[in-house]
Design a protein around this motif. Structure first.
Motif, mmCIF file in Angstrom:
data_model
loop_
_atom_site.group_PDB
_atom_site.id
_atom_site.type_symbol
_atom_site.label_atom_id
_atom_site.label_comp_id
_atom_site.label_asym_id
_atom_site.label_seq_id
_atom_site.Cartn_x
_atom_site.Cartn_y
_atom_site.Cartn_z
ATOM 1 N N GLY A 20 0.814 -1.208 0.000
ATOM 2 C CA GLY A 20 0.000 0.000 0.000
ATOM 3 C C GLY A 20 0.850 1.260 0.000
ATOM 4 O O GLY A 20 1.982 1.270 0.485
ATOM 5 N N THR A 51 1.286 -1.557 4.352
ATOM 6 C CA THR A 51 1.628 -0.324 3.622
ATOM 7 C C THR A 51 3.142 -0.183 3.583
ATOM 8 O O THR A 51 3.801 -0.288 4.618
ATOM 9 C CB THR A 51 0.949 0.895 4.288
ATOM 10 N N ARG A 100 -5.485 0.733 7.398
ATOM 11 C CA ARG A 100 -6.083 1.101 6.103
ATOM 12 C C ARG A 100 -6.291 -0.094 5.175
ATOM 13 O O ARG A 100 -7.388 -0.304 4.641
ATOM 14 C CB ARG A 100 -5.194 2.142 5.410
ATOM 15 N N MET A 101 -5.240 -0.884 4.958
ATOM 16 C CA MET A 101 -5.330 -1.954 3.954
ATOM 17 C C MET A 101 -6.405 -2.969 4.332
ATOM 18 O O MET A 101 -7.163 -3.443 3.486
ATOM 19 C CB MET A 101 -3.972 -2.626 3.778
ATOM 20 N N THR A 116 -5.575 1.640 -3.320
ATOM 21 C CA THR A 116 -4.680 1.627 -2.142
ATOM 22 C C THR A 116 -3.217 1.860 -2.514
ATOM 23 O O THR A 116 -2.395 2.098 -1.637
ATOM 24 C CB THR A 116 -4.752 0.287 -1.382
#
Ligand code: URP
Ligand code: ZN
Ligand code: ZN
Length: 538
Positions: free
Chosen positions: A107, A139, A396-397, A419
């Motif tokens: 990400g 990420t 987030r991911m 993403t």
């Protein structure tokens, strides 16, 4: 990508320092290694084990934004050198079995504030802890916001170089513009031409500190256009927010709910449309950060329909949370959700998801800007003093997968696009980042769609003692994170090296600038001016 580009990417990577030693162990299965980067580090240096420089990911489904395929991925010295089925390797190569898993680009988070000085305090996650958390969540690169120091962009850049020297993953910088004069204009050019910055952010809120007026915004946009840099805005009407805050205090509403009530969606929409119109007037692309409301999103949708180049970035908090917790009777619980623009009431989140799935909004950030409960408590008697910001870099991911893919709203290829790939394209570092292609950096995740995740502030890797996603569970799990060819997250264990992360310079004139001179020319020719007039005696 042209062969020459691939070769130069290759040469660049061969020149990078490749060494690390094991140093210490801390909580959360975090094994810290010391690298040879610019971290001001202690200890000796030994070469990376060969197993870290040659890696084969076998049997997975490789997903790029443009397609997915069954293929193996072979990596040497941090670069992807082959993507095809049935790659055979010798014993010196570390082999990862990705059967039943997706193999995707790591990400890229376009919006973070690590080690940021903000509202009289400093965000608790620095470039090491924030990045370690990011890697544990899949990420592998982020772009942070540099603030000028004493009005100087260069001093700000140097200060952030220092802050980032402990980095354990790759990162880039946006630069914030807070005032306007000749030296800012000159320094913008230096930032773009010599320092690898291709985006400048203007705050339309935070009156008295970061906020700029329309004149600065206009001049800044013009300068961005001439340099091929992207203008970004935090879009809220700061004067009206100031008024709204006063109104709340006069009404005796001093708690975190006053934060949301003082800056309603209409103020986000007003600033969004103002920024869009000014960008249209200047004819330069615009990037709207943290789009939190239907109202602002619809302004972006309208502009895009006319053909204007406007990028809209929702953040995870806006996509998956609602404002209900701001009314929690416990101050600390409520205060942890305070960010700007505010997390909106239920309904905005679903609409933002729909906008993301239909391409009205293009990529997902986090605005990761974390404060501990003790810092949030600065505003116990006055919501205006609560440091604004929430976490998300680690979550987030997983949350985007669960909310968008698992729910059936987007495909796996679209997941990679929103993403990772789109961010790399917008900031002009694709396909070095954001792709699993020959010649790209080996920033890769192995994702198991049949596993699951659960978010808990006691086991997350951020330094903050709270987590706005606490208790959330969902499907899918990042099982392995590979950063520049090194396995940094596997079996729920982090192996990260301060100083091993690299600054990624981002060149100007990305694809958003294609065709601008043509539309400029078209506009000027539409003026039918100046009109040639005969001189006549009056
Ligand atoms: O509340 C927020 N968003 N904090 C970080 C600074 C900003 O406005 O992006
Ligand atoms: Zn902002
Ligand atoms: Zn932000």
């Amino acid at each position: 990508m042209a062969i020459s580009q691939i070769i130069s990417l290759f040469l660049l990577h061969l020149l990078l320092p490749l060494a690390s030693i094991s140093l210490s162990q801390s909580s959360h299965q975090l094994i810290c290694e010391v690298g040879t980067g610019n971290g001001g580090l202690v200890g000796g240096i030994s070469p990376l084990p060969a197993s870290l420089s040659k890696l084969l990911i076998k049997g997975g489904t490789v997903v790029n934004a443009h397609r997915q395929e069954r293929a193996d991925v072979y990596v040497e010295d941090g670069i992807i050198v082959a993507v095809k089925p049935n790659i055979k390797v010798g014993d010196e190569v570390t082999v990862l079995d990705a059967t039943g898993r997706y193999v995707m680009p790591g990400g890229i988070d376009p919006h973070t504030h690590l080690d940021a000085e903000f509202m009289g305090t400093v965000a608790v996650d620095d470039f090491f802890s924030g990045q370690a958390a990011a890697l544990a969540g899949g990420t592998t690169m982020h772009i942070d916001f540099v603030h000028p120091v004493n009005g100087s962009l260069m001093s700000g850049f140097e200060a952030y170089e220092k802050k980032a020297s402990k980095s354990c993953m790759d990162y880039g910088f946006h630069m914030v513009i807070r005032h306007w004069d000749e030296s800012v204009s000159k320094e913008m050019e230096i930032m773009v031409k010599e320092k690898g910055i291709n985006s400048f952010k203007f705050f339309m809120a935070y009156k008295g500190t970061f906020m700029v007026d329309d004149e600065v915004l206009l001049r800044g946009m013009k300068r961005c256009k001439s340099l091929g840099a992207l203008a970004m805005v935090h879009a809220e009407n700061g004067d009206a927010v100031f008024e709204g805050q006063k109104r709340m205090i006069e009404l005796g509403i001093t708690g975190p709910e006053g934060h949301a009530l003082s800056r309603p969606p209409m103020l986000e929409a007003e600033a969004t449309t103002r920024a869009i119109r000014l960008a249209r007037f200047v004819n330069t692309p615009l990037y709207v950060v943290h789009v939190m409301s239907i109202d602002a999103m619809e302004e972006i949708a309208k502009a895009r329909k006319t053909g204007q180049k406007v990028i809209g970035e929702p953040v995870v908090s806006g996509l998956v949370l609602d404002d209900s917790k701001l009314w929690d009777p416990d101050f600390i619980t409520a205060a942890k959700y305070v960010m700007s623009p505010p997390i909106r009431e239920s309904g905005h989140n679903k609409a933002l998801q729909a906008a993301l799935s239909t391409g009205v909004l293009q990529l997902v950030g986090t605005d990761h800007c974390t404060f501990n409960s003790s810092q949030k408590a600065f505003g116990i008697d006055d919501f205006r003093k609560i440091p604004n910001g929430v976490n998300g870099i680690e979550e987030r991911m997983h949350l985007v997968w669960d909310t968008m893919v698992e729910s059936g709203q987007i495909s796996v290829t679209d997941y990679v696009r929103i993403t990772s790939t789109e961010c790399a394209r917008i900031f002009n570092i694709y396909p070095r980042k954001g792709a699993i292609l020959v010649g790209s950096d080996a920033d890769i995740i192995i994702f198991n769609p049949n596993s699951s995740f659960e978010i808990n502030p006691r086991s997350h890797h951020s330094r903050t003692n709270t987590n706005v996603y606490e208790g959330r569970k969902g499907k899918g799990k990042v099982e392995v994170t590979i950063s520049r060819g090194r396995i940094v997250w596997k079996d729920d264990e982090l192996k990260v090296a301060p100083g091993s992360g690299k600054y990624i310079p981002m060149p100007p004139f990305g694809f958003l600038f294609d065709g601008i001179e043509k539309t400029d020319a078209k506009l000027i020719s539409s003026f039918k001016a100046p009109v040639l007039r005969f001189k006549s005696d009056v």
